[in-house]
Design a protein around this motif. Structure first.
Motif, PDB file in Angstrom:
ATOM      1  N   MET A 298       0.841  -1.182   0.000  1.00  0.00           N
ATOM      2  CA  MET A 298       0.000   0.000   0.000  1.00  0.00           C
ATOM      3  C   MET A 298       0.880   1.237   0.000  1.00  0.00           C
ATOM      4  O   MET A 298       1.586   1.506   0.984  1.00  0.00           O
ATOM      5  CB  MET A 298      -0.917   0.003   1.230  1.00  0.00           C
ATOM      6  CG  MET A 298      -1.911  -1.142   1.257  1.00  0.00           C
ATOM      7  SD  MET A 298      -3.151  -1.000  -0.049  1.00  0.00           S
ATOM      8  CE  MET A 298      -3.364  -2.720  -0.500  1.00  0.00           C
ATOM      9  N   ASP A 299       0.890   1.955  -1.106  1.00  0.00           N
ATOM     10  CA  ASP A 299       1.731   3.141  -1.243  1.00  0.00           C
ATOM     11  C   ASP A 299       0.886   4.403  -1.134  1.00  0.00           C
ATOM     12  O   ASP A 299      -0.053   4.602  -1.925  1.00  0.00           O
ATOM     13  CB  ASP A 299       2.453   3.118  -2.588  1.00  0.00           C
ATOM     14  CG  ASP A 299       3.435   1.974  -2.704  1.00  0.00           C
ATOM     15  OD1 ASP A 299       4.123   1.686  -1.717  1.00  0.00           O
ATOM     16  OD2 ASP A 299       3.504   1.358  -3.789  1.00  0.00           O
ATOM     17  N   VAL A 300       1.195   5.248  -0.173  1.00  0.00           N
ATOM     18  CA  VAL A 300       0.529   6.539  -0.036  1.00  0.00           C
ATOM     19  C   VAL A 300       1.195   7.521  -0.983  1.00  0.00           C
ATOM     20  O   VAL A 300       2.389   7.801  -0.859  1.00  0.00           O
ATOM     21  CB  VAL A 300       0.603   7.035   1.418  1.00  0.00           C
ATOM     22  CG1 VAL A 300       0.072   8.468   1.522  1.00  0.00           C
ATOM     23  CG2 VAL A 300      -0.179   6.097   2.333  1.00  0.00           C
ATOM     24  N   VAL A 301       0.426   8.034  -1.949  1.00  0.00           N
ATOM     25  CA  VAL A 301       0.999   8.925  -2.957  1.00  0.00           C
ATOM     26  C   VAL A 301       0.614  10.379  -2.751  1.00  0.00           C
ATOM     27  O   VAL A 301       1.225  11.270  -3.352  1.00  0.00           O
ATOM     28  CB  VAL A 301       0.603   8.464  -4.381  1.00  0.00           C
ATOM     29  CG1 VAL A 301       1.160   7.076  -4.663  1.00  0.00           C
ATOM     30  CG2 VAL A 301      -0.902   8.465  -4.574  1.00  0.00           C
ATOM     31  N   ALA A 302      -0.382  10.657  -1.898  1.00  0.00           N
ATOM     32  CA  ALA A 302      -0.761  12.045  -1.635  1.00  0.00           C
ATOM     33  C   ALA A 302      -1.542  12.127  -0.336  1.00  0.00           C
ATOM     34  O   ALA A 302      -2.350  11.237  -0.035  1.00  0.00           O
ATOM     35  CB  ALA A 302      -1.613  12.610  -2.775  1.00  0.00           C
ATOM     36  N   VAL A 303      -1.262  13.175   0.438  1.00  0.00           N
ATOM     37  CA  VAL A 303      -2.014  13.476   1.660  1.00  0.00           C
ATOM     38  C   VAL A 303      -2.420  14.936   1.589  1.00  0.00           C
ATOM     39  O   VAL A 303      -1.561  15.828   1.559  1.00  0.00           O
ATOM     40  CB  VAL A 303      -1.181  13.221   2.929  1.00  0.00           C
ATOM     41  CG1 VAL A 303      -2.000  13.564   4.171  1.00  0.00           C
ATOM     42  CG2 VAL A 303      -0.683  11.788   2.987  1.00  0.00           C
ATOM     43  N   GLU A 304      -3.720  15.210   1.536  1.00  0.00           N
ATOM     44  CA  GLU A 304      -4.223  16.579   1.376  1.00  0.00           C
ATOM     45  C   GLU A 304      -5.166  16.907   2.534  1.00  0.00           C
ATOM     46  O   GLU A 304      -6.170  16.233   2.732  1.00  0.00           O
ATOM     47  CB  GLU A 304      -4.977  16.715   0.050  1.00  0.00           C
ATOM     48  CG  GLU A 304      -5.623  18.070  -0.150  1.00  0.00           C
ATOM     49  CD  GLU A 304      -6.553  18.077  -1.357  1.00  0.00           C
ATOM     50  OE1 GLU A 304      -7.117  19.159  -1.649  1.00  0.00           O
ATOM     51  OE2 GLU A 304      -6.727  17.022  -1.984  1.00  0.00           O
ATOM     52  N   GLU A 305      -4.826  17.945   3.289  1.00  0.00           N
ATOM     53  CA  GLU A 305      -5.757  18.391   4.328  1.00  0.00           C
ATOM     54  C   GLU A 305      -6.868  19.183   3.672  1.00  0.00           C
ATOM     55  O   GLU A 305      -6.616  20.069   2.829  1.00  0.00           O
ATOM     56  CB  GLU A 305      -5.046  19.228   5.387  1.00  0.00           C
ATOM     57  CG  GLU A 305      -5.961  19.588   6.538  1.00  0.00           C
ATOM     58  CD  GLU A 305      -5.242  20.212   7.739  1.00  0.00           C
ATOM     59  OE1 GLU A 305      -5.932  20.586   8.696  1.00  0.00           O
ATOM     60  OE2 GLU A 305      -3.995  20.313   7.690  1.00  0.00           O
ATOM     61  N   LEU A 306      -8.105  18.884   4.049  1.00  0.00           N
ATOM     62  CA  LEU A 306      -9.270  19.489   3.413  1.00  0.00           C
ATOM     63  C   LEU A 306      -9.759  20.697   4.207  1.00  0.00           C
ATOM     64  O   LEU A 306      -9.651  20.731   5.448  1.00  0.00           O
ATOM     65  CB  LEU A 306     -10.399  18.462   3.300  1.00  0.00           C
ATOM     66  CG  LEU A 306     -10.061  17.198   2.508  1.00  0.00           C
ATOM     67  CD1 LEU A 306     -11.211  16.219   2.563  1.00  0.00           C
ATOM     68  CD2 LEU A 306      -9.730  17.567   1.056  1.00  0.00           C
ATOM     69  N   THR A 307     -10.301  21.665   3.503  1.00  0.00           N
ATOM     70  CA  THR A 307     -10.897  22.816   4.164  1.00  0.00           C
ATOM     71  C   THR A 307     -12.302  22.463   4.632  1.00  0.00           C
ATOM     72  O   THR A 307     -12.910  21.491   4.168  1.00  0.00           O
ATOM     73  CB  THR A 307     -10.967  24.011   3.199  1.00  0.00           C
ATOM     74  OG1 THR A 307     -11.722  23.628   2.029  1.00  0.00           O
ATOM     75  CG2 THR A 307      -9.574  24.445   2.779  1.00  0.00           C
TER      76      THR A 307
END
Length: 311
Positions: A298-307
């Motif tokens: 399982m490769d995490v390719v993006a982590v985006e905090e949401l507004t």
């Protein structure tokens, strides 16, 4: 000697997102020898083992046998067995125990309710109650399942017990033999790979402070594997180690790509993109495997905090 564990370690195979999945763990003490499929190949009545396997299917409950570390003489059936149930979903984490004289009483449990996190039946049927001791460290040691679990797991369990660490048990199967020694820590249900005595002690100390250690962590069993990887990634990005601070809100998509939405108890949210890849080059996924494999990673390719307001 080359084993599946030595090869995995040499290739630096990542452990994140590889934990067994279960919302609730049901653990029954069964001393003596275990076979590869321990529920039906130990001193436990095999008919009972088969019935428990069937009853647990689709409930979120994972059943395993446990025994105290040490020599496992073939002493037959114990008069009294320890049994534990642990629910691992944040917001309703608990660990209950009971002393059991007849393991067939487990068939009277409503495993669907147990999987949802309702311990009422466990307490009523088995005379159980909240575990008042410290956390449990379950070390996989079933060499009949994979020799790495015996070669690496049993010495770890013995060392932890000899050094006075309470709550250590041997357990039949946690998956991921190639990450041996593997350890599951309850009540929070985080699994660890390539564990060493000092790291397990650190993990247990953290649990006593309601804190999760992420080094060597395979993931939380409450979540499916993309969620396990996503939650650990958010912990790293946010620097958040409180045990019940995060939960998986939802997972969109399907293999080989998911978007996992992780929520914090304070209202923050993240969208984590997880892709399924292959661990290369081909290697033995277990010591008993007849062919080489490329286990999923399982490769995490993006982590985006949401507004606020973004769904």
């Amino acid at each position: 000697m080359s084993t599946c564990a030595t090869v995995s370690r040499a290739l630096d195979e990542p452990v994140s997102g590889t934990a067994a999945t279960a919302t609730t763990w049901l653990l029954l003490e069964q001393p003596g020898p275990w076979g590869a499929k321990a529920l039906v190949s130990s001193h436990l009545d095999p008919a009972l083992g088969r019935a428990l396997e069937a009853a647990a299917e689709g409930t979120g409950v994972r059943i395993a046998l446990i025994r105290r570390p040490g020599r496992h003489a073939d002493l037959g059936t114990p008069d009294v067995r320890q049994v534990y149930a642990a629910h691992t979903v944040p917001g309703n984490v608990w660990l209950h125990g009971a002393a059991l004289t007849d393991p067939h009483r487990l068939l009277d449990l409503d495993l669907t309710a147990l999987g949802r996190g309702d311990h009422t039946g466990f307490d009523t049927v088995l005379g159980g109650g909240r575990h008042t001791g410290g956390p449990l460290a379950l070390v996989c040691t079933n060499g009949k399942r994979d020799r790495c679990c015996a070669l690496l797991g049993r010495p770890l369990a013995t060392e932890l017990t000899a050094s006075g660490v309470p709550g250590v048990w041997e357990v039949t199967h946690l998956g991921g033999h190639r990450f041996s020694p593997t350890v599951l820590v309850l009540p929070y249900g985080y699994a660890y790979g390539r564990a060493q005595a000092h790291s397990v002690k650190e993990v247990l100390h953290g649990v006593q402070e309601d804190r999760i250690v992420v080094e060597g962590c395979r993931g939380a069993s409450a979540w499916e594997r993309p969620g396990q990887a996503a939650e650990l990634a958010v912990r790293g990005v946010a620097g958040e180690y409180a045990a019940q601070a995060l939960r998986i809100e939802r997972t969109d998509g399907a293999a080989p790509r998911w978007e996992v939405f992780v929520a914090h108890v304070d209202g923050r949210r993240w969208r984590v993109t997880v892709e399924q890849g292959e661990a290369l080059p081909p290697r033995p996924e277990s010591c008993g495997a007849a062919v080489l494999g490329t286990p999923a990673r399982m490769d995490v390719v993006a982590v985006e905090e949401l507004t606020a307001g973004v769904r």
